[in-house]
Enzyme design. Structure first.
Site, PDB file in Angstrom:
ATOM      1  N   GLU A 201       0.818  -1.218   0.000  1.00  0.00           N
ATOM      2  CA  GLU A 201       0.000   0.000   0.000  1.00  0.00           C
ATOM      3  C   GLU A 201       0.855   1.273   0.000  1.00  0.00           C
ATOM      4  O   GLU A 201       0.571   2.234   0.720  1.00  0.00           O
ATOM      5  CB  GLU A 201      -0.965  -0.006   1.193  1.00  0.00           C
ATOM      6  CG  GLU A 201      -2.010  -1.116   1.104  1.00  0.00           C
ATOM      7  CD  GLU A 201      -3.039  -1.078   2.224  1.00  0.00           C
ATOM      8  OE1 GLU A 201      -4.191  -1.467   1.974  1.00  0.00           O
ATOM      9  OE2 GLU A 201      -2.701  -0.675   3.352  1.00  0.00           O
ATOM     10  N   GLU A 277      -6.755  -7.852  -1.137  1.00  0.00           N
ATOM     11  CA  GLU A 277      -7.366  -7.885   0.191  1.00  0.00           C
ATOM     12  C   GLU A 277      -8.853  -7.595   0.062  1.00  0.00           C
ATOM     13  O   GLU A 277      -9.249  -6.450  -0.145  1.00  0.00           O
ATOM     14  CB  GLU A 277      -6.722  -6.863   1.132  1.00  0.00           C
ATOM     15  CG  GLU A 277      -5.279  -7.168   1.487  1.00  0.00           C
ATOM     16  CD  GLU A 277      -4.717  -6.190   2.520  1.00  0.00           C
ATOM     17  OE1 GLU A 277      -5.525  -5.438   3.121  1.00  0.00           O
ATOM     18  OE2 GLU A 277      -3.490  -6.171   2.700  1.00  0.00           O
TER      19      GLU A 277
END
Length: 636
Positions: A201, A277
């Site tokens: 991320e 995710e």
């Protein structure tokens, strides 16, 4: 030791070849080879992005993944959880790799016991699961400092997750060691690892445009040859895409799917879609609600993701536990530390039990498989042991004389810069500051994260993020001032990770004058910490104990031990240790009301139980067969 590549250093290449051969022999021994279809035994191309599809060799491949972190699950239970993953219809395991646990001191690596990454990956292979590895170095994962070692913060100019020299030198040394273990486990070397994630991320952090190319090259130079991925949420996707790496997305609502995939199509054209995710639940913070995501909503979103032609990874399939002090924290508008349980309202519970999500997802994936799924493993038995009444007690103030000599310092020193642990500072636990004062007044300063203030042995209140001043009552003569500071967890996500030093930060002032001449005790509460407290050091519990204090008892088990949950009703805040294992923190503000105690960590016979309690002890420690997670809040 700098970066290296097969082409540049033949000696390293020979060592790498030997590792590959040994890895192949280990894989043969684990019977993984025989689990591979004949058409996959001569591996060449690995997992590839081919137009809108993933291809494994010459066949279309859909990733049905589930996340489980080996460091959050007792090693004795890995097989049980992985078999349940396979029986749910998943074909791929994803896991993070926590740098802070694997390199607790600079240059000193630990891949033993519960941190045996290679054993975990090989076990997944044996069970018939592929593996996507997420080695960081930053992993987020609701773990302290996002998995980065706290000793990095000894450098006052440290800039984490950038190409700052102090950071990249440490990453290079860590990757030299880690990748020598990982390389033989890759698909093209006969192992189960089919893809590797580049950092985590980074688009939502994005402080250095040279950083992600550096991490990509660091992986490739050390022999990573499988498909590379990035992973970003909606806040970072636009800035997280990089050349030569497949972008994947993180989300919880199927409403986000179209928006994110449209963006990906515009920047990387036709490529396989992957939700790295899909959040099956969420983590909890102390003082907040227990977060829940309805199983019907999970099935609906799962179905929508696959209908959109996307592969998927369930984050989390099994969350496990933040054993010890490893939990992370968030700090946007206010500081919130994560609870000990990493149940996450995931597909399996914290203790590995089935949920409504599991049964619905098993039915869904079973309908896609074309062959019967493996049978569901039986649940591990649970029990409620008889309540335990602690027998002995040792106040913190009496315990100080048995500890290592304190650090003497003119000014306060934060945890990370304390000269302990072979110069690596203190990572976790508590730290105690002592000095003398000769007057009453207003005490003020920056305390991270929570400091209980004592005049001699009497508690007069707390300093924390909200309470930065406290009144010191009228005293006569010279008096000992003590501040017991708890590191409640370093922030694991956000732009302020460089500012996560713990303890007293800078000077502490009495009536605006800085206090001097401190004695500083490192209370890391590692196994070696308690070895100083032999039985003769403890006393019977008085009617009115002096807090903080350690309480000692024995849990007697006549038959084979089973899993259970500890309930500390009447106790306020502290930490529990069983046979030297740190189960984690408890706190009566909730939402977590019980601590998971794995039967694998118990012995038939007598089991040592130590509770460190900050403020108020209950009469007994109770046990129950089911967890209590407090009031719930449904996620939207």
């Amino acid at each position: 030791m700098g970066k290296w590549s097969i082409g540049r250093k033949p000696g390293r290449a020979l060592g790498l070849l030997l590792l590959v051969i040994v890895g192949f022999l280990v894989l043969r021994r684990s019977d993984w080879y025989n689990l591979i279809p004949a058409w996959l035994r001569h591996r060449q191309s690995g997992l590839q992005a081919n137009g809108q599809y993933f291809m494994l060799e010459d066949s279309t491949f859909w990733i049905f993944g589930g996340s489980m972190h080996y460091f959050r699950v007792p090693k004795e239970y890995w097989r049980d959880r992985l078999l349940k993953m396979k029986a749910c219809g998943l074909n791929t395991l994803t896991t993070y790799v926590p740098w802070n646990l694997h390199e607790p001191e600079r240059g000193k690596f630990d891949f033993s016991g519960n941190l045996d990454l290679e054993a975990f990956v090989l076990m997944a292979a044996e069970i018939g699961l592929w593996v996507i590895l997420r080695p960081g170095p930053y992993i987020c994962s609701e773990i302290d400092l996002g998995g980065l070692p706290s000793w990095l913060l000894q450098d006052s100019g440290m800039r984490l997750r950038t190409t700052y020299k102090g950071f990249t030198e440490a990453v290079d040394l860590y990757f030299d060691h880690l990748m020598s273990r990982v390389v033989p486990l890759q698909y093209k070397h006969g192992g189960p690892i089919i893809a590797v994630q580049v950092e985590n991320e980074y688009g939502s952090y994005n402080k250095d445009p040279a950083y992600m190319p550096y991490i990509k090259k660091a992986l490739e130079d050390r022999g990573i040859v499988e498909l590379l991925l990035t992973s970003d949420n909606k806040d970072g996707l636009q800035k997280g895409v990089m050349d030569g790496v497949l972008a994947t997305i993180n989300l919880q609502s199927h409403h986000e799917m179209q928006l994110l995939t449209n963006f990906l199509l515009s920047v990387q054209r036709v490529q396989p879609k992957m939700v790295m995710e899909y959040w099956t639940g969420w983590f909890d913070s102390w003082g907040g609600p227990h977060n829940i995501l309805d199983s019907s909503e999970v099935l609906k979103t799962e179905s929508a993701i696959l209908d959109a032609g996307s592969s998927i990874n369930l984050y989390m399939f099994h969350g496990g536990t933040n054993f010890g002090f490893i939990n992370g924290a968030m700090h946007f508008h206010e500081y919130k530390s994560d609870v000990t349980s990493y149940d996450y309202d995931a597909v399996l519970t914290e203790a590995g039990d089935y949920t409504a999500k599991y049964f619905k997802l098993r039915g869904f994936f079973g309908s896609l498989s074309g062959v019967p799924l493996p049978p569901q493993p039986d649940l591990l038995p649970k029990t409620a042991y008889e309540p335990l009444r602690p027998d002995l007690y040792l106040s913190l103030w009496d315990a100080l004389k048995y500890m290592e000599e304190p650090v003497n310092s003119e000014k306060p020193v934060n945890m990370e810069n304390l000269p302990v642990n072979n110069g690596n500072g203190q990572s976790f636990g508590y730290i105690l500051y002592e000095t003398t004062i000769a007057s009453s007044g207003i005490l003020s300063g920056l305390v991270r994260d929570r400091g209980q203030v004592f005049v001699n042995t009497v508690s007069v209140g707390f300093l924390d993020y909200e309470r930065k001043k406290i009144v010191i009552p009228l005293i006569q003569g010279y008096t000992r001032l003590r501040i017991l500071v708890e590191n409640r967890g370093r922030v694991n996500y956000g732009n302020n990770i460089d500012d996560q030093r713990k303890g007293l930060i800078g000077n502490i002032y009495l009536n605006d004058s800085p206090l001097k001449k401190f004695r500083i005790y490192s209370l890391d509460m590692k196994k070696s910490f308690f070895q100083r407290f032999s039985v003769d050091k403890w006393s019977p519990i008085p009617e009115v104990p002096t807090f903080p204090a350690f309480f000692l008892g024995a849990l007697s088990i006549s038959l084979s031990p089973f899993d259970t949950f500890m309930k500390l009703e009447g106790w306020e805040k502290g930490v529990v240790f069983i046979n030297g294992q740190n189960l984690g923190r408890y706190w009566n503000i909730g939402p977590q009301e019980t601590l998971y105690l794995p039967g694998a960590w118990l012995d038939q016979g007598s089991n040592q139980v130590i509770v460190f309690e900050e403020k108020m002890a209950g009469p007994v420690i109770q046990f129950t067969e089911t967890p209590h997670l407090g009031r719930s809040q449904y996620l939207e």
